[in-house]
Design a protein around this motif. Structure first.
Motif: not given
Length: 260
Positions: A123-130, A139-146
Protein backbone atom coordinates in the motif's frame (compact mmCIF):
# COMPACT_ATOMS: atom_id res chain seq x y z
CA UNK A 1 -40.45 -13.02 40.33
CA UNK A 2 -37.00 -11.98 41.54
CA UNK A 3 -35.43 -13.91 38.67
CA UNK A 4 -37.56 -12.01 36.14
CA UNK A 5 -36.56 -8.66 37.67
CA UNK A 6 -32.86 -9.59 37.53
CA UNK A 7 -33.17 -10.71 33.90
CA UNK A 8 -35.01 -7.48 33.04
CA UNK A 9 -32.22 -5.29 34.45
CA UNK A 10 -29.54 -7.38 32.77
CA UNK A 11 -31.32 -6.98 29.43
CA UNK A 12 -31.59 -3.24 30.06
CA UNK A 13 -27.88 -2.94 30.76
CA UNK A 14 -27.00 -4.50 27.39
CA UNK A 15 -29.85 -2.91 25.41
CA UNK A 16 -29.25 0.75 26.29
CA UNK A 17 -25.74 0.95 24.75
CA UNK A 18 -26.97 -0.79 21.60
CA UNK A 19 -29.90 1.60 21.20
CA UNK A 20 -27.61 4.57 21.68
CA UNK A 21 -25.12 3.00 19.28
CA UNK A 22 -27.61 2.55 16.45
CA UNK A 23 -29.30 5.94 16.85
CA UNK A 24 -25.97 7.76 16.54
CA UNK A 25 -26.68 10.09 19.43
CA UNK A 26 -23.02 10.88 19.72
CA UNK A 27 -21.90 13.20 16.95
CA UNK A 28 -18.41 14.09 18.10
CA UNK A 29 -15.82 13.33 15.40
CA UNK A 30 -12.62 11.39 16.14
CA UNK A 31 -9.24 13.06 16.26
CA UNK A 32 -7.48 13.14 12.90
CA UNK A 33 -3.99 13.97 11.71
CA UNK A 34 -2.74 17.48 12.43
CA UNK A 35 -2.15 17.79 8.68
CA UNK A 36 -5.08 15.87 7.22
CA UNK A 37 -5.00 14.89 3.57
CA UNK A 38 -7.46 16.93 1.57
CA UNK A 39 -10.56 14.90 0.69
CA UNK A 40 -9.08 11.79 2.35
CA UNK A 41 -12.50 10.72 3.56
CA UNK A 42 -14.77 12.31 0.98
CA UNK A 43 -16.52 10.81 -2.01
CA UNK A 44 -15.44 12.40 -5.29
CA UNK A 45 -16.61 11.72 -8.81
CA UNK A 46 -13.19 10.33 -9.78
CA UNK A 47 -13.41 7.66 -7.06
CA UNK A 48 -15.23 5.53 -9.63
CA UNK A 49 -12.05 5.34 -11.71
CA UNK A 50 -9.92 4.73 -8.61
CA UNK A 51 -12.08 1.76 -7.69
CA UNK A 52 -11.77 0.38 -11.21
CA UNK A 53 -7.99 0.62 -10.94
CA UNK A 54 -8.03 -0.96 -7.49
CA UNK A 55 -10.10 -3.89 -8.76
CA UNK A 56 -7.16 -4.88 -10.97
CA UNK A 57 -4.84 -4.74 -7.96
CA UNK A 58 -7.15 -6.92 -5.86
CA UNK A 59 -7.37 -9.60 -8.53
CA UNK A 60 -5.83 -12.83 -7.25
CA UNK A 61 -5.50 -11.56 -3.67
CA UNK A 62 -7.01 -13.56 -0.80
CA UNK A 63 -10.54 -12.22 -0.08
CA UNK A 64 -9.93 -12.01 3.68
CA UNK A 65 -6.94 -9.76 3.09
CA UNK A 66 -9.00 -7.48 0.90
CA UNK A 67 -11.79 -7.27 3.50
CA UNK A 68 -9.33 -6.40 6.25
CA UNK A 69 -7.32 -3.88 4.26
CA UNK A 70 -10.35 -2.06 2.90
CA UNK A 71 -11.51 -1.65 6.49
CA UNK A 72 -8.06 -0.33 7.41
CA UNK A 73 -8.09 2.16 4.51
CA UNK A 74 -11.49 3.40 5.66
CA UNK A 75 -10.31 3.80 9.26
CA UNK A 76 -7.15 5.56 8.05
CA UNK A 77 -9.25 8.03 6.06
CA UNK A 78 -11.23 8.85 9.19
CA UNK A 79 -7.93 9.74 10.83
CA UNK A 80 -6.98 12.00 7.91
CA UNK A 81 -4.63 9.71 5.98
CA UNK A 82 -5.01 8.75 2.33
CA UNK A 83 -3.57 5.27 1.76
CA UNK A 84 -4.35 2.98 -1.17
CA UNK A 85 -3.40 -0.45 -2.52
CA UNK A 86 -0.45 -0.37 -4.92
CA UNK A 87 0.51 -3.95 -5.83
CA UNK A 88 -1.01 -7.32 -5.02
CA UNK A 89 -0.45 -10.49 -7.00
CA UNK A 90 2.96 -10.44 -8.67
CA UNK A 91 4.15 -12.71 -11.47
CA UNK A 92 7.23 -14.84 -10.93
CA UNK A 93 8.88 -13.12 -13.90
CA UNK A 94 8.44 -9.71 -12.26
CA UNK A 95 9.70 -11.14 -8.96
CA UNK A 96 12.87 -12.40 -10.64
CA UNK A 97 13.34 -9.05 -12.37
CA UNK A 98 12.99 -7.11 -9.12
CA UNK A 99 15.55 -9.33 -7.39
CA UNK A 100 18.00 -9.02 -10.29
CA UNK A 101 17.67 -5.23 -10.30
CA UNK A 102 19.29 -4.99 -6.88
CA UNK A 103 16.93 -2.16 -5.98
CA UNK A 104 16.23 -3.60 -2.54
CA UNK A 105 12.52 -3.93 -3.25
CA UNK A 106 12.77 -7.66 -2.54
CA UNK A 107 15.32 -10.11 -1.21
CA UNK A 108 13.70 -13.33 -2.47
CA UNK A 109 13.45 -14.94 -5.87
CA UNK A 110 10.57 -16.14 -8.06
CA UNK A 111 7.93 -18.15 -6.25
CA UNK A 112 9.32 -17.28 -2.83
CA UNK A 113 7.41 -14.05 -2.23
CA UNK A 114 3.93 -13.88 -0.71
CA UNK A 115 3.11 -11.56 -3.63
CA UNK A 116 3.55 -14.54 -6.00
CA UNK A 117 0.75 -16.42 -4.25
CA UNK A 118 -1.83 -13.70 -3.56
CA UNK A 119 -1.07 -13.35 0.14
CA UNK A 120 0.57 -9.91 0.12
CA UNK A 121 -0.33 -6.33 -0.72
CA UNK A 122 1.82 -3.21 -0.89
CA UNK A 123 0.00 0.00 0.00
CA UNK A 124 1.12 3.58 -0.44
CA UNK A 125 0.42 6.89 1.25
CA UNK A 126 -0.88 9.74 -0.93
CA UNK A 127 -0.27 13.43 -0.32
CA UNK A 128 -2.03 15.95 -2.55
CA UNK A 129 -3.03 13.11 -4.86
CA UNK A 130 0.52 11.79 -5.32
CA UNK A 131 2.06 8.61 -3.88
CA UNK A 132 4.89 9.12 -1.39
CA UNK A 133 7.30 7.02 0.64
CA UNK A 134 9.05 10.00 2.26
CA UNK A 135 9.55 8.88 5.86
CA UNK A 136 11.22 12.23 6.65
CA UNK A 137 7.80 13.84 6.22
CA UNK A 138 6.11 13.69 9.65
CA UNK A 139 2.62 13.24 8.24
CA UNK A 140 3.73 10.42 5.95
CA UNK A 141 5.70 8.73 8.72
CA UNK A 142 2.78 9.00 11.14
CA UNK A 143 0.52 7.53 8.48
CA UNK A 144 2.67 4.48 7.78
CA UNK A 145 3.16 3.81 11.49
CA UNK A 146 -0.57 4.08 12.16
CA UNK A 147 -1.19 1.83 9.17
CA UNK A 148 1.13 -0.72 10.75
CA UNK A 149 -0.78 -0.65 14.02
CA UNK A 150 -4.09 -1.12 12.24
CA UNK A 151 -3.06 -4.01 9.99
CA UNK A 152 -1.59 -5.85 12.95
CA UNK A 153 -4.80 -5.21 14.89
CA UNK A 154 -6.77 -7.06 12.21
CA UNK A 155 -4.34 -9.98 12.27
CA UNK A 156 -2.04 -9.26 9.32
CA UNK A 157 1.76 -9.30 9.20
CA UNK A 158 3.30 -5.85 8.68
CA UNK A 159 6.67 -5.41 6.96
CA UNK A 160 7.44 -2.37 9.11
CA UNK A 161 7.69 -4.65 12.16
CA UNK A 162 10.46 -6.77 10.63
CA UNK A 163 13.92 -6.57 12.18
CA UNK A 164 16.03 -7.33 9.09
CA UNK A 165 14.47 -4.81 6.70
CA UNK A 166 11.71 -2.27 7.19
CA UNK A 167 9.06 -2.58 4.49
CA UNK A 168 6.41 -0.15 5.72
CA UNK A 169 3.98 -0.49 2.77
CA UNK A 170 4.04 -4.32 2.86
CA UNK A 171 1.31 -6.47 4.44
CA UNK A 172 0.91 -10.23 4.19
CA UNK A 173 -0.94 -13.28 5.49
CA UNK A 174 2.20 -15.00 6.71
CA UNK A 175 0.92 -18.42 7.77
CA UNK A 176 -1.18 -18.94 4.66
CA UNK A 177 1.70 -17.73 2.50
CA UNK A 178 4.09 -20.27 3.98
CA UNK A 179 1.64 -23.09 3.24
CA UNK A 180 1.39 -21.92 -0.39
CA UNK A 181 5.19 -21.72 -0.79
CA UNK A 182 5.65 -25.20 0.68
CA UNK A 183 3.01 -26.55 -1.69
CA UNK A 184 4.85 -25.05 -4.66
CA UNK A 185 8.18 -26.50 -3.51
CA UNK A 186 6.69 -29.98 -3.23
CA UNK A 187 4.83 -29.77 -6.53
CA UNK A 188 1.40 -29.81 -4.91
CA UNK A 189 -1.61 -27.69 -5.75
CA UNK A 190 -1.82 -24.41 -3.83
CA UNK A 191 -4.56 -24.12 -1.19
CA UNK A 192 -7.90 -22.77 -2.40
CA UNK A 193 -8.53 -19.16 -1.44
CA UNK A 194 -11.88 -18.86 0.32
CA UNK A 195 -13.18 -16.23 2.70
CA UNK A 196 -13.43 -17.26 6.34
CA UNK A 197 -17.06 -16.72 7.43
CA UNK A 198 -16.09 -17.09 11.09
CA UNK A 199 -13.53 -14.27 11.25
CA UNK A 200 -14.29 -11.28 13.45
CA UNK A 201 -15.39 -8.27 11.35
CA UNK A 202 -12.39 -5.92 11.00
CA UNK A 203 -14.44 -2.83 11.85
CA UNK A 204 -14.82 -4.23 15.36
CA UNK A 205 -11.08 -4.78 15.66
CA UNK A 206 -10.48 -1.23 14.41
CA UNK A 207 -13.10 0.46 16.59
CA UNK A 208 -10.55 1.86 19.04
CA UNK A 209 -8.67 3.59 16.21
CA UNK A 210 -11.64 5.75 15.22
CA UNK A 211 -13.50 6.18 18.51
CA UNK A 212 -12.46 9.25 20.53
CA UNK A 213 -12.08 9.12 24.29
CA UNK A 214 -13.85 11.74 26.48
CA UNK A 215 -11.01 14.25 25.99
CA UNK A 216 -11.15 13.85 22.20
CA UNK A 217 -8.00 11.77 21.77
CA UNK A 218 -7.70 8.28 20.35
CA UNK A 219 -7.16 5.49 22.87
CA UNK A 220 -3.81 3.75 22.66
CA UNK A 221 -3.71 0.03 21.98
CA UNK A 222 -4.50 -2.20 24.98
CA UNK A 223 -5.35 0.76 27.22
CA UNK A 224 -8.45 0.58 29.48
CA UNK A 225 -10.51 2.84 27.21
CA UNK A 226 -9.46 0.84 24.12
CA UNK A 227 -10.63 -2.33 25.83
CA UNK A 228 -13.98 -0.73 26.65
CA UNK A 229 -14.45 0.37 23.04
CA UNK A 230 -13.57 -3.09 21.74
CA UNK A 231 -16.01 -4.72 24.17
CA UNK A 232 -18.75 -2.26 23.23
CA UNK A 233 -18.16 -2.84 19.51
CA UNK A 234 -18.41 -6.58 20.11
CA UNK A 235 -21.75 -6.12 21.86
CA UNK A 236 -23.17 -3.63 19.36
CA UNK A 237 -21.49 -4.18 15.97
CA UNK A 238 -22.25 -1.80 13.12
CA UNK A 239 -22.19 -2.49 9.36
CA UNK A 240 -18.73 -3.06 7.89
CA UNK A 241 -16.73 0.12 7.18
CA UNK A 242 -19.36 2.38 8.78
CA UNK A 243 -18.62 2.31 12.51
CA UNK A 244 -20.87 4.68 14.43
CA UNK A 245 -19.38 6.42 17.48
CA UNK A 246 -20.73 5.05 20.78
CA UNK A 247 -21.68 7.57 23.50
CA UNK A 248 -18.96 7.68 26.13
CA UNK A 249 -21.56 8.66 28.71
CA UNK A 250 -23.20 5.29 28.06
CA UNK A 251 -20.01 3.28 27.71
CA UNK A 252 -18.37 4.59 30.85
CA UNK A 253 -21.45 3.66 32.85
CA UNK A 254 -22.08 0.21 31.45
CA UNK A 255 -18.65 -0.95 30.33
CA UNK A 256 -16.44 -0.03 33.29
CA UNK A 257 -14.42 -3.09 32.53
CA UNK A 258 -10.70 -3.81 32.40
CA UNK A 259 -9.24 -6.98 30.90
CA UNK A 260 -6.30 -8.88 32.33
Amino acid sequence: MKTKIILFYLALIFAIPCVAHTTSAYNERPMISENPIKNANETQWWNFFKKKKHERIWKGVHPDMRTKLEAVYSAMAKRGFDIRPMEGLRSEARQASLLASGSGVTTVGAGMSCHNHGYAIDSVMYVDGKPTWDMDNQHVRDGYLLFGEMVQAVGLEWGGAWTTIKDYPHVEMQSECRVAIRAKRSGQKPPVMVADPMQLPPDILLASFVQPSPNGTICTFDSPCEQQIFFAAMMCPTPLHTPEPLPWSVMSGYYAYSWT
